[in-house]
Design an enzyme around this catalytic site. Structure first.
Site, mmCIF file in Angstrom:
data_model
loop_
_atom_site.group_PDB
_atom_site.id
_atom_site.type_symbol
_atom_site.label_atom_id
_atom_site.label_comp_id
_atom_site.label_asym_id
_atom_site.label_seq_id
_atom_site.Cartn_x
_atom_site.Cartn_y
_atom_site.Cartn_z
ATOM 1 N N ARG A 50 6.507 3.013 1.329
ATOM 2 C CA ARG A 50 6.669 4.544 1.606
ATOM 3 C C ARG A 50 5.243 4.968 0.592
ATOM 4 O O ARG A 50 5.594 5.447 -0.349
ATOM 5 C CB ARG A 50 7.786 5.152 1.201
ATOM 6 C CG ARG A 50 9.076 4.831 2.089
ATOM 7 C CD ARG A 50 10.197 5.165 1.310
ATOM 8 N NE ARG A 50 11.484 4.987 2.294
ATOM 9 C CZ ARG A 50 12.604 5.282 1.817
ATOM 10 N NH1 ARG A 50 12.867 6.089 0.639
ATOM 11 N NH2 ARG A 50 13.490 4.866 2.565
ATOM 12 N N ASP A 52 2.468 7.139 -1.003
ATOM 13 C CA ASP A 52 2.498 8.635 -1.441
ATOM 14 C C ASP A 52 1.199 9.387 -0.891
ATOM 15 O O ASP A 52 0.323 8.851 -0.377
ATOM 16 C CB ASP A 52 2.206 8.817 -3.013
ATOM 17 C CG ASP A 52 3.795 8.236 -3.762
ATOM 18 O OD1 ASP A 52 4.856 8.097 -3.030
ATOM 19 O OD2 ASP A 52 3.757 7.624 -4.971
ATOM 20 N N TYR A 111 -1.178 -4.610 -2.611
ATOM 21 C CA TYR A 111 -2.192 -3.549 -2.722
ATOM 22 C C TYR A 111 -3.541 -3.759 -3.568
ATOM 23 O O TYR A 111 -3.493 -4.429 -4.228
ATOM 24 C CB TYR A 111 -1.251 -2.430 -3.678
ATOM 25 C CG TYR A 111 -0.146 -1.849 -3.178
ATOM 26 C CD1 TYR A 111 -0.356 -0.446 -2.410
ATOM 27 C CD2 TYR A 111 1.115 -2.088 -3.026
ATOM 28 C CE1 TYR A 111 0.789 0.084 -1.580
ATOM 29 C CE2 TYR A 111 2.335 -1.515 -2.477
ATOM 30 C CZ TYR A 111 2.078 -0.553 -1.910
ATOM 31 O OH TYR A 111 3.027 0.196 -1.135
ATOM 32 N N ARG A 198 -0.217 2.660 -9.558
ATOM 33 C CA ARG A 198 -1.093 3.652 -10.167
ATOM 34 C C ARG A 198 -0.936 3.918 -11.768
ATOM 35 O O ARG A 198 -1.399 4.150 -12.442
ATOM 36 C CB ARG A 198 -0.694 4.988 -9.430
ATOM 37 C CG ARG A 198 -1.265 4.998 -7.906
ATOM 38 C CD ARG A 198 -0.765 6.339 -7.368
ATOM 39 N NE ARG A 198 -1.264 7.406 -7.949
ATOM 40 C CZ ARG A 198 -0.684 8.471 -7.755
ATOM 41 N NH1 ARG A 198 0.345 8.769 -6.941
ATOM 42 N NH2 ARG A 198 -0.898 9.801 -8.601
#
Length: 249
Positions: A50, A52, A111, A198
Protein backbone atom coordinates in the site's frame (compact mmCIF):
# COMPACT_ATOMS: atom_id res chain seq x y z
CA UNK A 1 -12.70 -18.13 -12.12
CA UNK A 2 -9.19 -17.63 -13.52
CA UNK A 3 -6.85 -15.50 -11.42
CA UNK A 4 -4.39 -13.05 -12.93
CA UNK A 5 -1.23 -11.50 -11.57
CA UNK A 6 0.07 -8.22 -12.95
CA UNK A 7 3.27 -6.27 -12.40
CA UNK A 8 2.74 -2.51 -12.45
CA UNK A 9 4.84 0.61 -12.85
CA UNK A 10 3.58 4.05 -11.86
CA UNK A 11 4.57 7.60 -11.12
CA UNK A 12 2.93 8.23 -7.77
CA UNK A 13 3.20 12.03 -7.83
CA UNK A 14 -0.45 12.72 -8.62
CA UNK A 15 -1.98 9.86 -6.63
CA UNK A 16 -3.13 9.57 -3.01
CA UNK A 17 -1.34 6.23 -2.98
CA UNK A 18 -2.04 2.70 -4.15
CA UNK A 19 -5.21 2.05 -2.17
CA UNK A 20 -8.65 3.45 -2.98
CA UNK A 21 -9.58 6.33 -0.67
CA UNK A 22 -12.62 8.56 -0.36
CA UNK A 23 -12.09 11.83 -2.19
CA UNK A 24 -8.75 10.86 -3.74
CA UNK A 25 -7.33 9.46 -6.94
CA UNK A 26 -5.57 6.14 -6.28
CA UNK A 27 -3.60 3.79 -8.51
CA UNK A 28 -5.99 0.97 -7.60
CA UNK A 29 -8.89 3.02 -9.01
CA UNK A 30 -7.21 3.31 -12.39
CA UNK A 31 -6.41 -0.40 -12.56
CA UNK A 32 -9.98 -1.36 -11.67
CA UNK A 33 -11.41 1.06 -14.25
CA UNK A 34 -9.04 -0.35 -16.88
CA UNK A 35 -10.24 -3.89 -16.11
CA UNK A 36 -13.85 -2.69 -16.38
CA UNK A 37 -13.08 -1.12 -19.76
CA UNK A 38 -11.17 -4.12 -21.07
CA UNK A 39 -13.21 -7.01 -19.68
CA UNK A 40 -16.49 -5.40 -18.75
CA UNK A 41 -16.19 -6.68 -15.19
CA UNK A 42 -16.11 -4.88 -11.85
CA UNK A 43 -13.39 -6.45 -9.73
CA UNK A 44 -11.52 -5.75 -6.50
CA UNK A 45 -7.80 -5.59 -7.24
CA UNK A 46 -5.46 -6.62 -4.41
CA UNK A 47 -1.97 -5.09 -4.30
CA UNK A 48 1.23 -6.33 -2.69
CA UNK A 49 2.06 -3.02 -1.02
CA UNK A 50 0.00 0.00 0.00
CA UNK A 51 2.33 2.71 -1.21
CA UNK A 52 1.59 6.21 0.13
CA UNK A 53 0.82 9.41 -1.71
CA UNK A 54 3.73 10.43 -3.94
CA UNK A 55 5.50 7.06 -3.72
CA UNK A 56 6.41 5.41 -7.03
CA UNK A 57 6.66 1.79 -8.18
CA UNK A 58 8.58 -0.11 -10.80
CA UNK A 59 7.52 -3.54 -9.54
CA UNK A 60 4.18 -3.35 -7.73
CA UNK A 61 2.26 -6.64 -7.97
CA UNK A 62 -1.50 -7.13 -7.86
CA UNK A 63 -4.02 -9.90 -8.50
CA UNK A 64 -7.66 -10.16 -9.52
CA UNK A 65 -10.15 -12.74 -10.79
CA UNK A 66 -12.09 -12.65 -14.08
CA UNK A 67 -15.02 -14.75 -15.23
CA UNK A 68 -13.35 -15.79 -18.48
CA UNK A 69 -9.87 -16.77 -19.56
CA UNK A 70 -7.66 -14.16 -21.21
CA UNK A 71 -4.40 -14.54 -23.05
CA UNK A 72 -1.92 -12.71 -20.77
CA UNK A 73 -0.42 -10.71 -23.64
CA UNK A 74 -3.85 -9.53 -24.80
CA UNK A 75 -4.84 -8.71 -21.23
CA UNK A 76 -1.74 -6.59 -20.69
CA UNK A 77 -2.30 -4.73 -23.96
CA UNK A 78 -5.96 -4.11 -23.23
CA UNK A 79 -5.27 -2.83 -19.72
CA UNK A 80 -2.58 -0.44 -20.94
CA UNK A 81 -4.94 0.90 -23.60
CA UNK A 82 -7.56 1.69 -20.98
CA UNK A 83 -5.02 3.10 -18.51
CA UNK A 84 -4.07 5.96 -20.84
CA UNK A 85 -3.31 8.77 -20.12
CA UNK A 86 -2.66 7.97 -16.44
CA UNK A 87 1.02 7.52 -15.49
CA UNK A 88 0.41 3.81 -14.85
CA UNK A 89 1.51 0.83 -16.96
CA UNK A 90 1.10 -2.91 -16.68
CA UNK A 91 4.57 -4.33 -17.35
CA UNK A 92 3.56 -7.98 -17.19
CA UNK A 93 0.37 -10.02 -16.97
CA UNK A 94 0.20 -13.74 -16.26
CA UNK A 95 -2.16 -16.42 -15.05
CA UNK A 96 -1.77 -17.30 -11.38
CA UNK A 97 -2.72 -20.19 -9.16
CA UNK A 98 -6.07 -19.93 -7.40
CA UNK A 99 -4.36 -19.61 -4.02
CA UNK A 100 -1.97 -16.85 -5.12
CA UNK A 101 -2.40 -13.60 -3.16
CA UNK A 102 -0.34 -10.58 -4.12
CA UNK A 103 -0.13 -9.41 -0.52
CA UNK A 104 -0.15 -12.52 1.65
CA UNK A 105 1.90 -14.79 -0.64
CA UNK A 106 4.79 -12.33 -0.74
CA UNK A 107 8.03 -13.41 0.92
CA UNK A 108 9.90 -10.11 0.55
CA UNK A 109 9.43 -6.54 -0.57
CA UNK A 110 12.26 -4.41 -1.90
CA UNK A 111 12.35 -0.62 -1.79
CA UNK A 112 14.74 1.95 -3.24
CA UNK A 113 15.10 5.50 -1.97
CA UNK A 114 16.88 7.98 -4.25
CA UNK A 115 18.62 11.08 -2.88
CA UNK A 116 19.95 13.64 -5.35
CA UNK A 117 23.00 14.95 -3.51
CA UNK A 118 24.28 18.03 -5.33
CA UNK A 119 24.21 21.80 -4.98
CA UNK A 120 21.98 22.37 -8.02
CA UNK A 121 18.29 21.58 -7.44
CA UNK A 122 16.47 18.74 -9.15
CA UNK A 123 14.68 19.85 -12.30
CA UNK A 124 13.97 16.89 -14.57
CA UNK A 125 13.56 14.55 -11.58
CA UNK A 126 12.00 17.02 -9.18
CA UNK A 127 9.20 14.69 -8.01
CA UNK A 128 11.27 11.52 -8.24
CA UNK A 129 14.16 12.19 -5.85
CA UNK A 130 14.84 13.91 -2.55
CA UNK A 131 17.12 16.83 -3.26
CA UNK A 132 19.70 17.26 -0.49
CA UNK A 133 22.22 19.97 -1.43
CA UNK A 134 24.57 19.45 1.53
CA UNK A 135 27.15 16.68 1.03
CA UNK A 136 26.29 13.29 2.52
CA UNK A 137 28.77 10.67 3.72
CA UNK A 138 27.26 7.54 2.17
CA UNK A 139 29.84 5.25 3.78
CA UNK A 140 28.99 6.51 7.26
CA UNK A 141 25.29 6.08 6.49
CA UNK A 142 25.81 2.49 5.36
CA UNK A 143 27.92 1.63 8.40
CA UNK A 144 25.33 3.07 10.79
CA UNK A 145 22.43 1.41 8.94
CA UNK A 146 23.69 -2.06 9.81
CA UNK A 147 22.54 -1.70 13.41
CA UNK A 148 18.99 -1.61 12.08
CA UNK A 149 19.27 -4.90 10.18
CA UNK A 150 17.62 -7.86 11.91
CA UNK A 151 14.58 -8.39 14.11
CA UNK A 152 13.74 -5.29 16.15
CA UNK A 153 11.00 -3.21 17.68
CA UNK A 154 10.71 -0.41 15.09
CA UNK A 155 8.32 1.80 17.07
CA UNK A 156 10.68 4.76 16.58
CA UNK A 157 10.52 4.36 12.82
CA UNK A 158 6.81 3.93 12.18
CA UNK A 159 4.00 6.45 11.72
CA UNK A 160 1.94 7.35 14.76
CA UNK A 161 -1.17 6.15 12.94
CA UNK A 162 0.38 2.86 11.81
CA UNK A 163 -2.29 0.14 12.01
CA UNK A 164 0.06 -2.85 12.26
CA UNK A 165 -0.65 -5.05 15.27
CA UNK A 166 3.02 -5.18 16.25
CA UNK A 167 6.05 -2.89 15.77
CA UNK A 168 8.30 -5.95 15.49
CA UNK A 169 9.78 -6.42 12.03
CA UNK A 170 12.76 -8.21 10.51
CA UNK A 171 14.78 -5.96 8.22
CA UNK A 172 16.76 -8.24 5.91
CA UNK A 173 18.97 -5.59 4.31
CA UNK A 174 19.51 -1.84 4.55
CA UNK A 175 22.28 -0.68 2.24
CA UNK A 176 23.51 2.79 1.33
CA UNK A 177 25.71 3.50 -1.68
CA UNK A 178 26.70 6.51 -3.76
CA UNK A 179 26.28 6.52 -7.53
CA UNK A 180 27.72 9.77 -8.78
CA UNK A 181 25.44 12.56 -7.60
CA UNK A 182 22.87 10.16 -6.17
CA UNK A 183 22.82 8.28 -2.88
CA UNK A 184 20.67 5.15 -2.97
CA UNK A 185 19.20 3.50 0.12
CA UNK A 186 17.83 0.00 -0.51
CA UNK A 187 15.72 -1.86 2.03
CA UNK A 188 14.34 -5.40 1.96
CA UNK A 189 11.98 -7.17 4.34
CA UNK A 190 9.00 -9.47 4.30
CA UNK A 191 6.86 -6.53 5.39
CA UNK A 192 7.28 -2.93 6.48
CA UNK A 193 5.51 -0.65 8.91
CA UNK A 194 3.74 2.51 7.75
CA UNK A 195 6.38 5.15 6.88
CA UNK A 196 9.18 2.84 8.06
CA UNK A 197 11.49 3.28 5.06
CA UNK A 198 11.04 7.06 4.89
CA UNK A 199 11.65 7.29 8.65
CA UNK A 200 14.86 5.26 8.36
CA UNK A 201 16.07 7.39 5.45
CA UNK A 202 15.38 10.64 7.31
CA UNK A 203 17.42 9.47 10.29
CA UNK A 204 20.23 8.17 8.06
CA UNK A 205 20.45 11.61 6.47
CA UNK A 206 21.38 12.99 9.90
CA UNK A 207 24.21 10.45 9.99
CA UNK A 208 25.31 11.45 6.50
CA UNK A 209 25.47 15.10 7.55
CA UNK A 210 27.53 14.26 10.65
CA UNK A 211 24.76 15.35 13.01
CA UNK A 212 24.21 11.79 14.27
CA UNK A 213 26.68 9.00 14.87
CA UNK A 214 26.02 5.28 14.47
CA UNK A 215 25.55 5.21 18.23
CA UNK A 216 22.87 7.90 18.02
CA UNK A 217 21.00 5.86 15.44
CA UNK A 218 21.13 2.75 17.61
CA UNK A 219 19.90 4.74 20.61
CA UNK A 220 16.99 6.04 18.53
CA UNK A 221 16.06 2.45 17.66
CA UNK A 222 16.37 1.29 21.27
CA UNK A 223 14.26 4.22 22.52
CA UNK A 224 11.15 2.68 20.92
CA UNK A 225 9.75 6.19 20.84
CA UNK A 226 8.51 7.99 17.73
CA UNK A 227 9.88 11.25 19.12
CA UNK A 228 13.41 9.83 18.80
CA UNK A 229 13.10 9.54 15.01
CA UNK A 230 14.78 12.04 12.72
CA UNK A 231 12.71 14.09 10.23
CA UNK A 232 10.82 11.77 7.88
CA UNK A 233 12.10 11.81 4.30
CA UNK A 234 9.63 13.00 1.63
CA UNK A 235 7.70 10.47 -0.43
CA UNK A 236 9.08 11.59 -3.81
CA UNK A 237 12.29 9.56 -3.57
CA UNK A 238 10.72 6.22 -2.63
CA UNK A 239 10.10 3.33 -5.05
CA UNK A 240 8.64 -0.15 -4.59
CA UNK A 241 10.96 -1.98 -6.98
CA UNK A 242 10.24 -5.67 -6.49
CA UNK A 243 8.12 -8.20 -4.63
CA UNK A 244 9.33 -11.78 -4.12
CA UNK A 245 7.16 -14.89 -4.04
CA UNK A 246 7.86 -18.58 -3.40
CA UNK A 247 8.99 -20.62 -6.41
CA UNK A 248 6.03 -21.42 -8.59
CA UNK A 249 3.76 -18.80 -6.99
Amino acid sequence: MPRYRITIEYDGTSFVGWQTQIGGDAVQDHIERAIKGAAGETVDVKGAGRTDSGVHATGQVAHFDLSKTWDPFRLREALNFHLKPAPVAVIKAEEAADEFDARFSATARHYLYRVLNRRAPAVLERDRVWWVPAELDAEAMHHAAQCLVGHHDFTTFRAVGCQANSPMRTLDTLDVARYGQEVHITASARSFLHNQVRSLVGSLKLVGRGKWSARDLRQALEACDRKACGPVAPSAGLYLVKVDYPDGA
